[in-house]
Design a protein around this motif. Structure first.
Motif, PDB file in Angstrom:
ATOM      1  N   ALA A  63      65.642 -26.487 -19.659  1.00  0.00           N
ATOM      2  CA  ALA A  63      66.356 -25.264 -19.150  1.00  0.00           C
ATOM      3  C   ALA A  63      66.278 -24.021 -20.075  1.00  0.00           C
ATOM      4  CB  ALA A  63      67.806 -25.716 -19.042  1.00  0.00           C
ATOM      5  N   SER A 221      65.764 -22.935 -14.765  1.00  0.00           N
ATOM      6  CA  SER A 221      66.726 -22.856 -16.030  1.00  0.00           C
ATOM      7  C   SER A 221      68.040 -23.404 -15.469  1.00  0.00           C
ATOM      8  CB  SER A 221      66.677 -21.677 -16.644  1.00  0.00           C
ATOM      9  OG  SER A 221      67.517 -21.641 -17.625  1.00  0.00           O
ATOM     10  N   TYR A 224      68.050 -27.120 -14.262  1.00  0.00           N
ATOM     11  CA  TYR A 224      67.849 -28.040 -15.407  1.00  0.00           C
ATOM     12  C   TYR A 224      68.819 -28.085 -16.293  1.00  0.00           C
ATOM     13  CZ  TYR A 224      62.974 -29.324 -13.690  1.00  0.00           C
ATOM     14  OH  TYR A 224      62.077 -29.824 -12.955  1.00  0.00           O
TER      15      TYR A 224
END
Length: 235
Positions: A63, A221, A224
């Motif tokens: 991320a 991002s 995750y």
């Protein structure tokens, strides 16, 4: 994600430029071979990290990395004036021309040395059509332009944003799905580069593609990051 990241990238331009003056099939096979090998190595490298690092940490690292990539791409897109693809293409052409000049100079200094086994190879290939066909195949795959394209693309892809993204995806997701998706993305992108890379590169808006890539990385991002929170809370 790989397809958006690679459009207009250095590996894309290398394949496009080499395909202008060399057999397209040879360039395509060489570039794809380098990218396929890199994709497999990167995906399974990421998969191996899961053995030593908790899954929540892997998702969190992915991320953060995707967020950094996304913000960086959006900043680059904002600073672009539309001439980046032309400058990058001229830079790649100059680099390739410089390598060609060095190779020609080395060849001239070494001279044309006779190969003692050349006649024997020729006679052996004439004795059997199967061996002759195999020789032609190896001549296609192992020709100097094949080797040159393979090495240039492999080195250009090493440490690239798409390689790091593949490592992160291989760590956080199914490694076989990531490998297949990465190979498919590279193959499609290389195919476009070889067929009409120069025309495509001159007409696409690199600023829009870069902006789309930045948004895509930020979306990953967020996904995750959410996955890291859920995995951490479960643990």
């Amino acid at each position: 994600m790989i397809f958006v990241s690679e459009i207009g990238d250095k590996t894309f331009l290398i394949a496009a430029i080499l395909a202008m003056s060399n057999p397209r099939l040879t360039v395509f096979l060489a570039a794809c071979s380098a990218l396929w090998i890199m994709s497999i190595l990167s995906a399974f490298l990421g998969h191996a990290l899961v053995t030593f690092v908790p899954m929540s940490w892997v998702s969190l690292a992915a991320a953060v990395m995707f967020l950094v990539f996304g913000v960086k791409l959006l900043q680059e897109a904002r600073e672009m004036d539309g001439s980046e693809i032309t400058k990058e293409m001229h830079s790649v052409e100059a680099e390739l021309n410089e390598k060609d000049e060095v190779q020609k100079q080395q060849t001239m200094e070494a001279g044309e040395l006779p190969r003692p086994d050349a006649e024997a190879e020729k006679n052996g290939s004439d004795n059997c059509s199967t061996l002759g066909s195999l020789k032609n195949l190896l001549g296609l795959l192992l020709s100097p332009i094949f080797v040159e394209t393979f090495v240039l693309v492999f080195l250009a892809e090493w440490g690239d944003r798409s390689q790091l993204a593949t490592i992160a995806l291989g760590a956080a997701q199914n490694v076989y799905g990531v490998t297949a998706g990465t190979i498919l993305g590279h193959t499609c992108c290389t195919g476009f580069a070889v067929i009409g890379g120069q025309l495509l590169a001159s007409r696409i808006s690199v600023k829009k593609v870069t902006c789309a890539g930045g948004v895509l990385f930020i979306i990953y991002s967020v996904l995750y990051g959410y996955e890291a929170l859920c995995t951490g809370s479960t643990i």
